[in-house]
Design a protein around this motif. Sequence first.
Motif, PDB file in Angstrom:
ATOM      1  N   PHE A 127     -84.621 -21.394 -12.802  1.00 54.30           N
ATOM      2  CA  PHE A 127     -85.091 -20.510 -13.875  1.00 54.30           C
ATOM      3  C   PHE A 127     -84.437 -20.893 -15.196  1.00 54.30           C
ATOM      4  O   PHE A 127     -85.105 -20.986 -16.232  1.00 54.30           O
ATOM      5  N   ARG A 128     -83.126 -21.129 -15.169  1.00 54.93           N
ATOM      6  CA  ARG A 128     -82.428 -21.520 -16.394  1.00 54.93           C
ATOM      7  C   ARG A 128     -82.942 -22.860 -16.908  1.00 54.93           C
ATOM      8  O   ARG A 128     -83.035 -23.085 -18.116  1.00 54.93           O
ATOM      9  N   LYS A 129     -83.300 -23.746 -15.988  1.00 56.92           N
ATOM     10  CA  LYS A 129     -83.817 -25.055 -16.389  1.00 56.92           C
ATOM     11  C   LYS A 129     -85.199 -24.937 -17.025  1.00 56.92           C
ATOM     12  O   LYS A 129     -85.495 -25.587 -18.033  1.00 56.92           O
ATOM     13  N   ASP A 130     -86.065 -24.088 -16.437  1.00 58.43           N
ATOM     14  CA  ASP A 130     -87.439 -23.958 -16.929  1.00 58.43           C
ATOM     15  C   ASP A 130     -87.523 -23.183 -18.240  1.00 58.43           C
ATOM     16  O   ASP A 130     -88.382 -23.462 -19.084  1.00 58.43           O
ATOM     17  N   TYR A 131     -86.643 -22.199 -18.409  1.00 59.02           N
ATOM     18  CA  TYR A 131     -86.754 -21.317 -19.574  1.00 59.02           C
ATOM     19  C   TYR A 131     -85.625 -21.505 -20.594  1.00 59.02           C
ATOM     20  O   TYR A 131     -85.723 -20.989 -21.710  1.00 59.02           O
ATOM     21  N   GLN A 139     -82.047 -23.703 -22.419  1.00 63.90           N
ATOM     22  CA  GLN A 139     -81.710 -24.897 -23.185  1.00 63.90           C
ATOM     23  C   GLN A 139     -80.327 -25.371 -22.762  1.00 63.90           C
ATOM     24  O   GLN A 139     -79.507 -24.598 -22.277  1.00 63.90           O
ATOM     25  N   GLU A 140     -80.074 -26.668 -22.940  1.00 66.48           N
ATOM     26  CA  GLU A 140     -78.823 -27.244 -22.459  1.00 66.48           C
ATOM     27  C   GLU A 140     -77.677 -26.925 -23.411  1.00 66.48           C
ATOM     28  O   GLU A 140     -77.810 -27.002 -24.634  1.00 66.48           O
ATOM     29  N   PHE A 141     -76.534 -26.537 -22.821  1.00 64.99           N
ATOM     30  CA  PHE A 141     -75.334 -26.234 -23.599  1.00 64.99           C
ATOM     31  C   PHE A 141     -74.126 -26.717 -22.806  1.00 64.99           C
ATOM     32  O   PHE A 141     -73.849 -26.215 -21.716  1.00 64.99           O
ATOM     33  N   GLU A 142     -73.437 -27.724 -23.325  1.00 58.20           N
ATOM     34  CA  GLU A 142     -72.254 -28.300 -22.686  1.00 58.20           C
ATOM     35  C   GLU A 142     -72.530 -28.701 -21.240  1.00 58.20           C
ATOM     36  O   GLU A 142     -71.757 -28.412 -20.323  1.00 58.20           O
ATOM     37  N   GLY A 143     -73.667 -29.350 -21.028  1.00 54.26           N
ATOM     38  CA  GLY A 143     -74.004 -29.874 -19.717  1.00 54.26           C
ATOM     39  C   GLY A 143     -74.633 -28.881 -18.763  1.00 54.26           C
ATOM     40  O   GLY A 143     -74.962 -29.234 -17.631  1.00 54.26           O
ATOM     41  N   LYS A 144     -74.813 -27.623 -19.195  1.00 54.99           N
ATOM     42  CA  LYS A 144     -75.437 -26.603 -18.358  1.00 54.99           C
ATOM     43  C   LYS A 144     -76.623 -25.996 -19.092  1.00 54.99           C
ATOM     44  O   LYS A 144     -76.640 -25.940 -20.324  1.00 54.99           O
ATOM     45  N   PHE A 145     -77.609 -25.546 -18.311  1.00 55.85           N
ATOM     46  CA  PHE A 145     -78.745 -24.860 -18.914  1.00 55.85           C
ATOM     47  C   PHE A 145     -78.413 -23.375 -19.072  1.00 55.85           C
ATOM     48  O   PHE A 145     -77.957 -22.726 -18.124  1.00 55.85           O
ATOM     49  N   VAL A 146     -78.650 -22.862 -20.268  1.00 53.71           N
ATOM     50  CA  VAL A 146     -78.337 -21.472 -20.594  1.00 53.71           C
ATOM     51  C   VAL A 146     -79.552 -20.836 -21.256  1.00 53.71           C
ATOM     52  O   VAL A 146     -80.183 -21.445 -22.128  1.00 53.71           O
ATOM     53  N   ILE A 147     -79.888 -19.617 -20.820  1.00 53.54           N
ATOM     54  CA  ILE A 147     -80.952 -18.866 -21.482  1.00 53.54           C
ATOM     55  C   ILE A 147     -80.393 -18.343 -22.802  1.00 53.54           C
ATOM     56  O   ILE A 147     -79.345 -17.687 -22.812  1.00 53.54           O
ATOM     57  N   PRO A 148     -81.039 -18.634 -23.935  1.00 53.23           N
ATOM     58  CA  PRO A 148     -80.531 -18.139 -25.220  1.00 53.23           C
ATOM     59  C   PRO A 148     -80.314 -16.630 -25.190  1.00 53.23           C
ATOM     60  O   PRO A 148     -81.114 -15.881 -24.600  1.00 53.23           O
ATOM     61  N   ALA A 149     -79.229 -16.187 -25.810  1.00 59.98           N
ATOM     62  CA  ALA A 149     -78.889 -14.765 -25.788  1.00 59.98           C
ATOM     63  C   ALA A 149     -80.016 -13.906 -26.341  1.00 59.98           C
ATOM     64  O   ALA A 149     -80.262 -12.795 -25.858  1.00 59.98           O
ATOM     65  N   ILE A 150     -80.731 -14.410 -27.343  1.00 65.55           N
ATOM     66  CA  ILE A 150     -81.794 -13.618 -27.949  1.00 65.55           C
ATOM     67  C   ILE A 150     -82.931 -13.368 -26.962  1.00 65.55           C
ATOM     68  O   ILE A 150     -83.555 -12.296 -26.952  1.00 65.55           O
ATOM     69  N   TRP A 151     -83.187 -14.358 -26.074  1.00 65.38           N
ATOM     70  CA  TRP A 151     -84.242 -14.157 -25.073  1.00 65.38           C
ATOM     71  C   TRP A 151     -83.748 -13.300 -23.913  1.00 65.38           C
ATOM     72  O   TRP A 151     -84.523 -12.546 -23.316  1.00 65.38           O
ATOM     73  N   GLN A 152     -82.469 -13.398 -23.590  1.00 65.86           N
ATOM     74  CA  GLN A 152     -81.914 -12.463 -22.605  1.00 65.86           C
ATOM     75  C   GLN A 152     -82.078 -11.034 -23.109  1.00 65.86           C
ATOM     76  O   GLN A 152     -82.430 -10.122 -22.355  1.00 65.86           O
ATOM     77  N   SER A 167     -82.977 -21.799  -3.723  1.00 65.72           N
ATOM     78  CA  SER A 167     -82.845 -23.244  -3.527  1.00 65.72           C
ATOM     79  C   SER A 167     -84.182 -23.945  -3.299  1.00 65.72           C
ATOM     80  O   SER A 167     -84.219 -25.158  -3.095  1.00 65.72           O
ATOM     81  N   LEU A 168     -85.284 -23.190  -3.335  1.00 67.65           N
ATOM     82  CA  LEU A 168     -86.601 -23.812  -3.165  1.00 67.65           C
ATOM     83  C   LEU A 168     -86.914 -24.715  -4.354  1.00 67.65           C
ATOM     84  O   LEU A 168     -86.464 -24.464  -5.472  1.00 67.65           O
ATOM     85  N   PRO A 169     -87.701 -25.763  -4.139  1.00 65.16           N
ATOM     86  CA  PRO A 169     -88.026 -26.655  -5.256  1.00 65.16           C
ATOM     87  C   PRO A 169     -89.040 -26.025  -6.206  1.00 65.16           C
ATOM     88  O   PRO A 169     -89.939 -25.289  -5.785  1.00 65.16           O
ATOM     89  N   GLY A 170     -88.883 -26.301  -7.486  1.00 65.07           N
ATOM     90  CA  GLY A 170     -89.849 -25.857  -8.478  1.00 65.07           C
ATOM     91  C   GLY A 170     -89.795 -24.370  -8.780  1.00 65.07           C
ATOM     92  O   GLY A 170     -88.854 -23.662  -8.393  1.00 65.07           O
TER      93      GLY A 170
END
Length: 509
Positions: free
Chosen positions: A61-65, A67-80, A193-196
């Motif tokens: 979910f973090r990957k699809d929605y 953005q990358e931050f220090e090597g990890k995908f993070v949902i922007p706080a504004i969208w949270q 852990s399911l793909p996609g």
Amino acid sequence: MGAEGKNMAISDSAAPGKDAWKDALKSHPRALLWCSYALLTCVMWGYDGLAGSIVLAIAQFRKDYGQEFEGKFVIPAIWQLAFGAGGLIGLVGGGAVTGVAAKKWGRQICIMVAYVFSVVGVFLQWFSPGNLPLFFGGKVLTGLPLGVFVTIAPTYCAEIAPAALRGAVTAGVNWSIVLGQCLAYVVMRQTQSLPGPNAYRILFGVQWIFAAISLAILPFFVESPYHLVAQGKDDKARVNIRKLYGDNTNAEGMLASIKADLDNANQTLRAASFRDCFRGTNTQRTLIAMSTFVVQAVCGISWIIGYMAYFLILGGMSDARAFDATVGLSFIMLVGNMFGWVLIERFGRRGTALWGAVILTLTLFMIGVMSILPVAGALWAQVAFMAVWSFTYQATIGSVAWPIITEVSTSALRGHTQSLATITNGLAGAVSGVLLPFAVNPDQGNMGGRIAFIYGGFLSLCCILIWMYYPETKGRSFAEIDRLFEMGVRPREFRTTVLLPAKDAKGAA
């Protein structure tokens, strides 16, 4: 002479019985089954309310929605913030509309429309991978029925449950919410852990199953006799009394009792409005009801339940261990809530709320202390105290709010008061929803467990509020509670104030 020392004549309510627990369970199984149906809707409330938060812990979910931050995908706080706000907008809107709609069209129609919104909202979320605005729209639509369910279920249960079980049954609203949260955690654990996109959208699709089951039962729904009498439908109310309590029930006596309760409120639901909730003694009663959800919010419920897995992952725990910890805590909450059924009836509403708030305050401060200690195992120590918090919260503040709301409100305004409490719940959640992403996200405040100090400080103030203003309504009929408020008895003296039967009071006069 103070009101607390007075005796007052009152006609006791004859509504389903002064039965003991066991007798009530045996005597009124059909009424309890329909209470269970109402509680089923709250399972969905707990499931959807949590799914929208814990989905942040799913990597796909973090990957699809995100953005990358220090090597990890993070949902922007504004969208949270937007995701949380979408659900809360729906919750507040649904709660506000239900108070009026249920009075006009009945609860059956409201429940049906709510499930239609839910089905459509889940549909939007299912087909929204990578589309943040579409996902937001789905959250708004699934939030609307939550406001409907959480407004209808407690008032319906309070009106038809046997008097001896009223506190436990209305507290069952919270148990149902926690059960829904447990199911959300279990589904997330199995699918993350399911793909996609299936790693997270199955989490939302499960809600279609809830809707299908509830809609299949809905045509047989038995409306509350209280609602029907208030609408002038005495014949239908008489029929439903027999459906709920059996053919051997004294339907005429119960009908007369319901009318007396509504007459004691000096109004009928047909004439009642939200404005009436803030007239005379109703103002105090409404504010008490609304405050219960404020107390829940400042306990840290949004942080510990909604952000638990996300917080642990950011703290360095592996995804698998974070998920296991959250699943474990959810089942601790479920057990804690069942303890709450006993505490509410044994120690009363006021005592359960007060001592629960005190213990939770101390626990939050301990979580905060553990978060600043630079020692190995500090993160697991926080998890341990979160477990204590989870059990205590569900056994006390989480459970007791529902019987307090339904019992302090007058019979004629119970639906309106529950709507206002639901709106307050949404607004209190909105404040947490606005602040939490900016407080805990690593690219923002990065407070971690230190945020527990803030919650603990606010909750300590709530302890004073509970001691001063929360009444003890255990064992009182709705008519008795009305008279205590009319007498001006201080809330903390409700338990010790004696109300004499009418004939005794006349003799004393």
